[in-house]
Scaffold this motif. Structure first.
Motif, PDB file in Angstrom:
ATOM      1  N   ILE A  87       0.800  -1.200   0.061  1.00  0.00           N
ATOM      2  CA  ILE A  87      -0.126   0.043   0.071  1.00  0.00           C
ATOM      3  C   ILE A  87       0.842   1.172  -0.027  1.00  0.00           C
ATOM      4  O   ILE A  87       0.479   2.322   0.503  1.00  0.00           O
ATOM      5  N   SER A  88       2.085   1.135  -0.528  1.00  0.00           N
ATOM      6  CA  SER A  88       2.961   2.147  -0.785  1.00  0.00           C
ATOM      7  C   SER A  88       3.005   2.651  -2.157  1.00  0.00           C
ATOM      8  O   SER A  88       2.995   1.943  -3.215  1.00  0.00           O
ATOM      9  N   PRO A  89       3.444   3.793  -2.253  1.00  0.00           N
ATOM     10  CA  PRO A  89       3.804   4.330  -3.605  1.00  0.00           C
ATOM     11  C   PRO A  89       4.526   3.730  -4.356  1.00  0.00           C
ATOM     12  O   PRO A  89       5.663   3.211  -3.776  1.00  0.00           O
ATOM     13  N   ARG A  90       4.592   3.578  -5.563  1.00  0.00           N
ATOM     14  CA  ARG A  90       5.519   2.847  -6.481  1.00  0.00           C
ATOM     15  C   ARG A  90       5.524   1.256  -6.626  1.00  0.00           C
ATOM     16  O   ARG A  90       5.925   0.822  -7.452  1.00  0.00           O
ATOM     17  N   THR A  91       5.457   0.906  -5.348  1.00  0.00           N
ATOM     18  CA  THR A  91       5.517  -0.577  -4.981  1.00  0.00           C
ATOM     19  C   THR A  91       4.167  -1.374  -4.969  1.00  0.00           C
ATOM     20  O   THR A  91       3.885  -2.500  -4.682  1.00  0.00           O
ATOM     21  N   ALA A  92       3.087  -0.517  -4.480  1.00  0.00           N
ATOM     22  CA  ALA A  92       1.687  -1.008  -4.280  1.00  0.00           C
ATOM     23  C   ALA A  92       1.149  -2.236  -5.154  1.00  0.00           C
ATOM     24  O   ALA A  92       1.496  -1.965  -6.603  1.00  0.00           O
ATOM     25  N   ALA A  93       0.445  -2.987  -4.725  1.00  0.00           N
ATOM     26  CA  ALA A  93      -0.316  -3.813  -5.434  1.00  0.00           C
ATOM     27  C   ALA A  93      -1.357  -3.613  -6.151  1.00  0.00           C
ATOM     28  O   ALA A  93      -1.876  -4.162  -7.371  1.00  0.00           O
ATOM     29  N   SER A  94      -2.107  -2.358  -5.743  1.00  0.00           N
ATOM     30  CA  SER A  94      -3.007  -1.948  -6.397  1.00  0.00           C
ATOM     31  C   SER A  94      -2.982  -0.562  -6.900  1.00  0.00           C
ATOM     32  O   SER A  94      -2.012   0.221  -6.313  1.00  0.00           O
ATOM     33  N   ALA A  95      -3.367  -0.064  -8.324  1.00  0.00           N
ATOM     34  CA  ALA A  95      -3.007   1.104  -8.855  1.00  0.00           C
ATOM     35  C   ALA A  95      -3.044   2.331  -7.920  1.00  0.00           C
ATOM     36  O   ALA A  95      -2.498   3.411  -8.005  1.00  0.00           O
ATOM     37  N   HIS A  96      -4.426   2.322  -7.139  1.00  0.00           N
ATOM     38  CA  HIS A  96      -4.725   3.447  -6.600  1.00  0.00           C
ATOM     39  C   HIS A  96      -4.043   3.837  -5.223  1.00  0.00           C
ATOM     40  O   HIS A  96      -3.773   4.941  -5.180  1.00  0.00           O
ATOM     41  N   TRP A  97      -3.220   3.002  -4.950  1.00  0.00           N
ATOM     42  CA  TRP A  97      -2.016   2.901  -3.813  1.00  0.00           C
ATOM     43  C   TRP A  97      -0.689   3.563  -4.452  1.00  0.00           C
ATOM     44  O   TRP A  97       0.038   4.257  -3.996  1.00  0.00           O
ATOM     45  N   ARG A  98      -0.634   2.770  -5.858  1.00  0.00           N
ATOM     46  CA  ARG A  98       0.771   3.019  -6.317  1.00  0.00           C
ATOM     47  C   ARG A  98       0.674   4.504  -7.087  1.00  0.00           C
ATOM     48  O   ARG A  98       1.930   5.039  -6.957  1.00  0.00           O
ATOM     49  N   THR A  99      -0.019   4.769  -7.664  1.00  0.00           N
ATOM     50  CA  THR A  99      -0.116   6.087  -8.540  1.00  0.00           C
ATOM     51  C   THR A  99      -1.281   7.317  -8.154  1.00  0.00           C
ATOM     52  O   THR A  99      -0.924   8.379  -8.443  1.00  0.00           O
ATOM     53  N   GLU A 100      -1.950   6.801  -7.427  1.00  0.00           N
ATOM     54  CA  GLU A 100      -3.252   7.989  -7.028  1.00  0.00           C
ATOM     55  C   GLU A 100      -2.808   8.365  -5.507  1.00  0.00           C
ATOM     56  O   GLU A 100      -1.795   8.443  -4.979  1.00  0.00           O
ATOM     57  N   GLU A 101      -4.085   9.326  -5.089  1.00  0.00           N
ATOM     58  CA  GLU A 101      -3.737   9.887  -3.889  1.00  0.00           C
ATOM     59  C   GLU A 101      -3.967   9.035  -2.694  1.00  0.00           C
ATOM     60  O   GLU A 101      -3.873   9.527  -1.503  1.00  0.00           O
ATOM     61  N   ASP A 102      -4.409   7.672  -2.820  1.00  0.00           N
ATOM     62  CA  ASP A 102      -4.713   7.055  -1.490  1.00  0.00           C
ATOM     63  C   ASP A 102      -3.866   7.048  -0.610  1.00  0.00           C
ATOM     64  O   ASP A 102      -3.953   7.179   0.485  1.00  0.00           O
ATOM     65  N   ALA A 103      -2.545   6.706  -1.051  1.00  0.00           N
ATOM     66  CA  ALA A 103      -1.434   6.808  -0.054  1.00  0.00           C
ATOM     67  C   ALA A 103      -1.140   8.037   0.849  1.00  0.00           C
ATOM     68  O   ALA A 103      -0.985   7.748   2.117  1.00  0.00           O
ATOM     69  N   LEU A 104      -1.253   8.898   0.011  1.00  0.00           N
ATOM     70  CA  LEU A 104      -0.846  10.185   0.587  1.00  0.00           C
ATOM     71  C   LEU A 104      -1.960  10.484   1.853  1.00  0.00           C
ATOM     72  O   LEU A 104      -1.768  10.807   2.841  1.00  0.00           O
ATOM     73  N   LEU A 105      -3.450  10.345   1.538  1.00  0.00           N
ATOM     74  CA  LEU A 105      -4.503  10.519   2.432  1.00  0.00           C
ATOM     75  C   LEU A 105      -4.499   9.714   3.418  1.00  0.00           C
ATOM     76  O   LEU A 105      -4.730   9.962   4.550  1.00  0.00           O
ATOM     77  N   PHE A 106      -4.485   8.458   3.099  1.00  0.00           N
ATOM     78  CA  PHE A 106      -4.303   7.362   4.157  1.00  0.00           C
ATOM     79  C   PHE A 106      -3.211   7.836   5.367  1.00  0.00           C
ATOM     80  O   PHE A 106      -3.683   7.675   6.640  1.00  0.00           O
ATOM     81  N   TRP A 107      -2.067   8.050   4.957  1.00  0.00           N
ATOM     82  CA  TRP A 107      -1.060   8.214   6.142  1.00  0.00           C
ATOM     83  C   TRP A 107      -1.237   9.650   6.673  1.00  0.00           C
ATOM     84  O   TRP A 107      -0.818   9.891   7.811  1.00  0.00           O
ATOM     85  N   GLN A 108      -1.739  10.685   5.809  1.00  0.00           N
ATOM     86  CA  GLN A 108      -1.938  12.154   6.558  1.00  0.00           C
ATOM     87  C   GLN A 108      -3.295  11.788   7.572  1.00  0.00           C
ATOM     88  O   GLN A 108      -3.130  12.471   8.530  1.00  0.00           O
ATOM     89  N   ILE A 109      -4.099  11.050   7.423  1.00  0.00           N
ATOM     90  CA  ILE A 109      -5.300  10.811   8.487  1.00  0.00           C
ATOM     91  C   ILE A 109      -4.716   9.953   9.495  1.00  0.00           C
ATOM     92  O   ILE A 109      -5.063  10.203  10.784  1.00  0.00           O
TER      93      ILE A 109
END
Length: 650
Positions: free
Chosen positions: A294-316
């Motif tokens: 669930i990390s940018p660049r290496t995530a198994a799903s595209a929304h974690w890899r290239t979209e804003e999900d990782a940023l928003l998840f860790w901000q929260i």
């Protein structure tokens, strides 16, 4: 203080029937009998048990200092409930003085050794059980006690376990890491553990959970490798975390809906989580396993890899961590590489988890830990490993627990059954040669995983394998964290100003990989050449067909006769323009096409001829040969020129 054989004055010997009292007194010649357990009742069966501590000499031989549980099963047929009785007995003595990995069973089943084997093979992590029959203790000598201990290899292979260790019985080393994670949690701080595949990350998580339970800490593990986790968007995943926290804290199940916008999700997450922690009056340690999924660049799903999900998840989650009120939730991040915590920005925004937790790399076993694991398990397998052999194994595999176990398992399988036997270095080398396919495949899998997700670190291993130390050091200067990772993984060590592989097996694996890569690269080069050549031939035929269409029939006939030899003319017969230059079924060779090009009076005919000669000289039958880099570049240049002449623009 040394332990001497005997019976503790307060031991309730009278609680045991005569036959069992006689057995206890026989064991008291070698062990110190300490405490009796309360009888355990399971269904209609009743079991009596006690604890004993090995005397000084026995302790050294068994590599056991703590008390050992001994269970009487006064039944002529062994049943699985006997193992359950062991567990319940040990639960009566929930303290560090009891050894959890070793148990003695005394049964009236005359075939107890074979009877118990079936059950233990279904649970490879169950503690070592040394089986005896009541009748064994009528022996005139004491040999039967030690022979039974060393015959464990007949029951199962203690080295052969391959899955992550869920129990503590065969967990060696890393205890300090487990304590550090829990200490950080108790003080309200986060932690992070990193290691390559097969390095023991999941076993360490299980150890953290076990230790947390005895320390009164609540833990939740989020397996980020599971599609049920990484396939979720950041909002639903935060909802699931709240649900799991409530479940762990034994709170009433509720429907959790955080909303759809980032502000709603953040506010809802903080409210629900604060309510849960405060209602239970408890803190929680949340462990993210396989964090790269669930990390940018290496995530198994595209929304974690290239979209804003990782940023928003860790901000929260960071916001909750910083603003938690009465109770807190801390995080333990477990994965292969700490790059998520080393990036200053995510998608151009400040990374909320930059330096969010201290990095700890799961270390290889020390030589002392390696010795403890090999000699302790080896003793119960009837295998004696002296210090020199342990040092040899450590040099080969650097304390990597998985590879060390696998090698010792192969040694066990290749060793004759008349034991105990002393293991030699020659036996180690022979076992390694016999296991080479398995060991190399595991090592290849580890390196392939590193290369796929973290190619820069892998490239540094290749530089080291090639002896390109200056390039390696340039990379160290450019990105110090890369070598920090490699040292943390236990793959590379630093000696003074120099770097080298930490153990022999990894150096050999990378060098093999270089050789394999070289062969693959050669094949890739020829595949690239063949593909470009085939495309070119089709375009050249198309261009020649358009040229031939401008010729009169007599001119076409003369051209064919000028370009083809007499044997080829006889072989091909009358050749129409469409047949000659068909993209898919033309019978003409490249060298014959070259002659038609010369006939066509193309403006750059001489350059085309020269380039086609270069291409034609590298025929298909040359593909089994290596190609020098300079020759490969010359061929590339020739193909590029011809593509510029004949291929339409992209």
């Amino acid at each position: 203080m040394p332990t001497y054989p005997g019976v503790n004055n307060s031991f309730a010997l009278s609680a045991f029937p005569l036959a069992e009292r006689q057995i206890i007194m026989r064991l008291a010649q070698h062990f110190y009998i300490t405490r009796a357990a309360e009888p355990t009742q399971i269904g209609n069966s009743s079991y009596r048990a006690f604890l004993m501590r090995p005397s000084e000499g026995i302790s050294a031989a068994l590599n056991v200092e703590r008390e050992i549980a001994v269970l009487f099963a006064d039944y002529e047929t062994f049943e699985a409930r006997t193992l359950r009785a062991f567990d319940l007995t040990c639960d009566q003595f929930d303290d560090v003085r009891v050894d959890r990995s070793l148990r003695f069973l005394i049964s009236r089943d005359q075939n107890i050794e074979s009877s118990i084997r079936h059950y233990l093979l279904q649970d490879l992590e169950y503690p070592i059980v040394i089986p005896y029959r009541y009748d064994d203790f009528r022996s005139a000598t004491e040999d039967f006690i030690f022979n039974a201990i060393r015959r464990n290899y007949l029951i199962r292979d203690l080295f052969g376990y391959q899955s992550p260790l869920k129990h503590e019985y065969f967990f060696f080393g890393r205890k300090a890491i487990v304590e550090d994670v829990l200490d950080l949690h108790k003080s309200g701080q986060n932690s992070a553990l990193f290691g390559l595949r097969k390095s023991g990350k999941t076993s360490t998580i299980h150890a953290i959970q076990r230790r947390a339970k005895t320390a009164g800490c609540q833990t939740i593990v989020v397996d980020c490798q599971d599609p049920a986790i990484h396939a979720k968007r950041y909002g639903p995943l935060l909802e699931q975390i709240i649900t799991e926290v409530r479940q762990e804290l034994n709170l009433k199940k509720i429907e959790v809906s955080l909303g759809s916008s980032p502000d709603q999700i953040s506010a809802g997450f903080q409210r629900h989580l604060n309510d849960a922690l405060n209602a239970a009056g408890s803190d929680v340690l949340l462990i993210f396993d396989e964090i790269e999924n669930i990390s940018p660049r290496t995530a198994a799903s595209a929304h974690w890899r290239t979209e804003e999900d990782a940023l928003l998840f860790w901000q929260i989650t960071r916001s909750f961590f910083q603003n938690a009120k009465k109770r807190k939730m801390t995080f333990c991040f477990v994965g292969t590489n700490p790059h998520l915590f080393e990036l200053a920005q995510l998608n151009g925004i400040a990374n909320p988890v930059y330096l969010f937790a201290p990095k700890t790399f799961i270390p290889m076993l020390t030589q002392a830990d390696t010795k403890e694991m090999i000699t302790r398990l080896g003793y119960f397998m009837g295998l004696d490993f002296d210090a020199g052999v342990v040092a040899h194994i450590y040099q080969r595999f650097g304390g990597h627990p998985f590879f060390t176990r696998q090698l010792c398992s192969h040694i066990h399988r290749r060793t004759q059954p008349n034991r105990p036997r002393t293991v030699s270095i020659a036996a180690c080398n022979e076992a390694e040669r016999g296991a080479v396919s398995d060991l190399q495949n595991y090592m290849k899998e580890i390196l392939s995983n590193l290369n796929s997700f973290y190619p820069d670190e892998y490239s540094m291993l290749e530089y080291l394998a090639r002896g390109e130390t200056s390039t390696f050091k340039e990379m160290v200067d450019y990105s110090p964290e890369y070598v920090e990772h490699l040292i943390g993984y236990g793959l590379v060590i630093r000696r003074g100003d120099d770097y080298e592989f930490a153990f022999d097996a990894i150096a050999e694996a990378v060098k093999r990989s270089l050789k394999d890569t070289g062969e693959a690269t050669r094949e890739q080069k020829w595949a690239n050449i063949s593909k470009r050549r085939n495309n070119l031939e089709q375009e050249i035929r198309g261009a020649l067909y358009r040229w031939s269409d401008t010729l009169e029939p007599d001119e076409w006939k003369l051209s064919v006769e000028a370009c083809l030899s007499k044997p080829r003319l006889a072989q091909l017969g009358v050749l129409s323009r469409r047949q000659a230059f068909s993209r898919n079924s033309s019978p003409l060779y490249l060298i014959e096409l070259l002659k038609f090009i010369q006939q066509s009076k193309q403006s750059r005919a001489s350059q085309i001829s020269e380039a086609l000669n270069v291409v034609n000289n590298h025929r298909v039958d040359a593909h089994a040969k290596d190609i020098e880099e300079t020759e490969y570049q010359r061929l590339n240049d020739a193909l590029a020129f011809l593509e510029d002449v004949f291929l339409p623009p992209p």
